[in-house]
Design a protein around this motif. Structure first.
Motif, PDB file in Angstrom:
ATOM      1  N   ARG A   1      33.809  13.566  -9.572  1.00 48.44           N
ATOM      2  CA  ARG A   1      32.754  14.598  -9.921  1.00 48.44           C
ATOM      3  C   ARG A   1      32.707  15.651  -8.841  1.00 48.44           C
ATOM      4  O   ARG A   1      32.256  16.820  -8.959  1.00 48.44           O
ATOM      5  CB  ARG A   1      31.407  13.746  -9.857  1.00 48.44           C
ATOM      6  N   GLU A   2      33.329  15.282  -7.648  1.00 46.30           N
ATOM      7  CA  GLU A   2      33.365  16.095  -6.605  1.00 46.30           C
ATOM      8  C   GLU A   2      34.348  17.084  -6.139  1.00 46.30           C
ATOM      9  O   GLU A   2      34.657  18.017  -5.587  1.00 46.30           O
ATOM     10  CB  GLU A   2      33.054  15.475  -5.142  1.00 46.30           C
ATOM     11  N   ALA A   3      35.551  16.470  -6.709  1.00 41.35           N
ATOM     12  CA  ALA A   3      36.903  17.244  -6.655  1.00 41.35           C
ATOM     13  C   ALA A   3      36.990  18.359  -7.560  1.00 41.35           C
ATOM     14  O   ALA A   3      36.458  18.391  -8.641  1.00 41.35           O
ATOM     15  CB  ALA A   3      38.022  16.193  -6.636  1.00 41.35           C
ATOM     16  N   ALA A   4      38.352  19.130  -7.291  1.00 40.54           N
ATOM     17  CA  ALA A   4      38.579  20.075  -8.303  1.00 40.54           C
ATOM     18  C   ALA A   4      39.258  19.520  -9.682  1.00 40.54           C
ATOM     19  O   ALA A   4      39.524  18.399  -9.525  1.00 40.54           O
ATOM     20  CB  ALA A   4      39.426  20.965  -7.627  1.00 40.54           C
TER      21      ALA A   4
ATOM     22  N   PRO B   1      40.304  25.003   1.235  1.00 41.88           N
ATOM     23  CA  PRO B   1      38.833  25.248   1.196  1.00 41.88           C
ATOM     24  C   PRO B   1      38.116  24.803  -0.128  1.00 41.88           C
ATOM     25  O   PRO B   1      38.479  24.897  -0.916  1.00 41.88           O
ATOM     26  CB  PRO B   1      38.931  26.927   1.337  1.00 41.88           C
ATOM     27  N   GLY B   2      37.128  24.031   0.342  1.00 37.13           N
ATOM     28  CA  GLY B   2      36.285  23.281  -0.664  1.00 37.13           C
ATOM     29  C   GLY B   2      37.057  21.861  -0.909  1.00 37.13           C
ATOM     30  O   GLY B   2      36.278  21.248  -1.652  1.00 37.13           O
ATOM     31  N   GLY B   3      38.098  21.545  -0.361  1.00 38.97           N
ATOM     32  CA  GLY B   3      38.611  20.351  -0.584  1.00 38.97           C
ATOM     33  C   GLY B   3      37.815  19.276  -0.139  1.00 38.97           C
ATOM     34  O   GLY B   3      36.857  19.269   0.628  1.00 38.97           O
ATOM     35  N   VAL B   4      38.031  17.949  -0.706  1.00 38.29           N
ATOM     36  CA  VAL B   4      37.314  16.870  -0.424  1.00 38.29           C
ATOM     37  C   VAL B   4      38.081  15.774   0.346  1.00 38.29           C
ATOM     38  O   VAL B   4      39.231  15.412   0.243  1.00 38.29           O
ATOM     39  CB  VAL B   4      36.776  16.116  -1.867  1.00 38.29           C
ATOM     40  N   LEU B   5      37.423  15.271   1.408  1.00 46.60           N
ATOM     41  CA  LEU B   5      37.818  14.052   2.229  1.00 46.60           C
ATOM     42  C   LEU B   5      37.217  12.808   2.003  1.00 46.60           C
ATOM     43  O   LEU B   5      35.704  13.023   1.789  1.00 46.60           O
ATOM     44  CB  LEU B   5      37.628  14.366   3.581  1.00 46.60           C
ATOM     45  N   VAL B   6      37.825  11.648   1.761  1.00 47.17           N
ATOM     46  CA  VAL B   6      36.987  10.591   1.117  1.00 47.17           C
ATOM     47  C   VAL B   6      37.676   9.221   2.333  1.00 47.17           C
ATOM     48  O   VAL B   6      38.877   9.147   2.183  1.00 47.17           O
ATOM     49  CB  VAL B   6      37.493  10.089  -0.173  1.00 47.17           C
TER      50      VAL B   6
END
Length: 261
Positions: A30-33, A132-137
């Motif tokens: 839901r959060e990633a591109a 930019p805007g990428g997600v770390l988990v």
């Protein structure tokens, strides 16, 4: 044999705790591109890479680990699942300068950050991989799985966990870091944190019972030179008596943080 048990334990963790893993990956989706490029840091036997590729159909995953046997196992499982064309592997020691892995949309680090010699430096490197805007988990264990809660052998398991905690501390593992603070310090924003209290009651299905047997056997092996003879004998008795028990449960706590570059 110990290495094979480690691989089996990791695979069983994903199978037994399927609902937890699915919930976390759904959150990432839901959060990633759309159709994200993902790097799985410290991929181990590949449970995260496989689940990400399976549950996010447009994803492409690069699995990074220092252990060639783990990566070979991962490639074989990916091929069996029909995911071999969407999962690549890179053998690398993440405590050394990283190979070129980016730019990517998601950096996934499940139960791997605590193994890093310098987690802060690793998180800064992860920040550099992301668009930019990428997600770390970052997913970490608050407590290792327990299987004998509420049984006459609970104290035996508790003693084993206490000694294993000492062993991890002596080895320099970062088990009790303030991950939110470290992630923010590495330049990430929008840090969200979720806690998962997992409790699977007795009686366990066969896969979960096997998970208990493999995990407790590995504990016994790891404590060979650390426990008094009486405590080792008690643990031996517990491990030998696991087949056929119907009072085993699974209890563990996980924390997952999701942040954005």
């Amino acid at each position: 044999m110990a290495h094979d048990h480690m691989i089996e334990m990791l695979d069983l963790d994903a199978e037994v705790l399927h609902d937890y893993h699915s919930d976390v990956i759904g959150w990432v989706g839901r959060e990633a591109a759309a159709d994200p490029r993902i790097v799985d840091l410290g991929a181990g036997s590949g449970t995260g890479s496989l689940a990400l590729a399976r549950e996010l159909p447009g994803a492409r995953v690069t699995a990074v680990d220092v252990d060639p046997e783990m990566l070979a196992h991962l490639r074989a499982r990916a091929a069996e699942a029909g995911l071999g064309d969407r999962i690549d592997t890179v053998e690398a020691d993440l405590d050394q300068p990283w190979p070129a892995l980016g730019p990517v949309d998601v950096v996934w680090a499940a139960s791997s950050m605590h193994h890093m010699a310098d987690p802060g430096r690793a998180l800064t490197s992860a920040h550099g991989l992301l668009r930019p805007g990428g997600v770390l988990v970052v997913a970490e264990l608050e407590s290792f799985p327990r299987f004998l809660t509420g049984t006459p052998d609970e104290a035996v398991e508790d003693a084993g966990h206490a000694e294993m905690d000492k062993r991890r501390h002596e080895a320099g593992l970062h088990m009790h870091e303030n991950w939110g603070a470290l992630i923010s310090r590495a330049g990430f924003t929008e840090v969200a944190e979720r806690h998962f209290d997992i409790a699977l009651p007795a009686p366990l299905p066969p896969a979960a019972a096997r998970y208990a047997a493999v995990t407790l056997s590995r504990m016994r092996h790891g404590l060979e030179d650390r426990l008094p003879a009486a405590d080792l004998a008690a643990l031996d008795r517990v491990v030998a008596g696991l087949p056929g028990r119907n009072d085993l449960s699974v209890r563990t706590n996980r924390t997952v943080l999701l942040a954005r570059r």
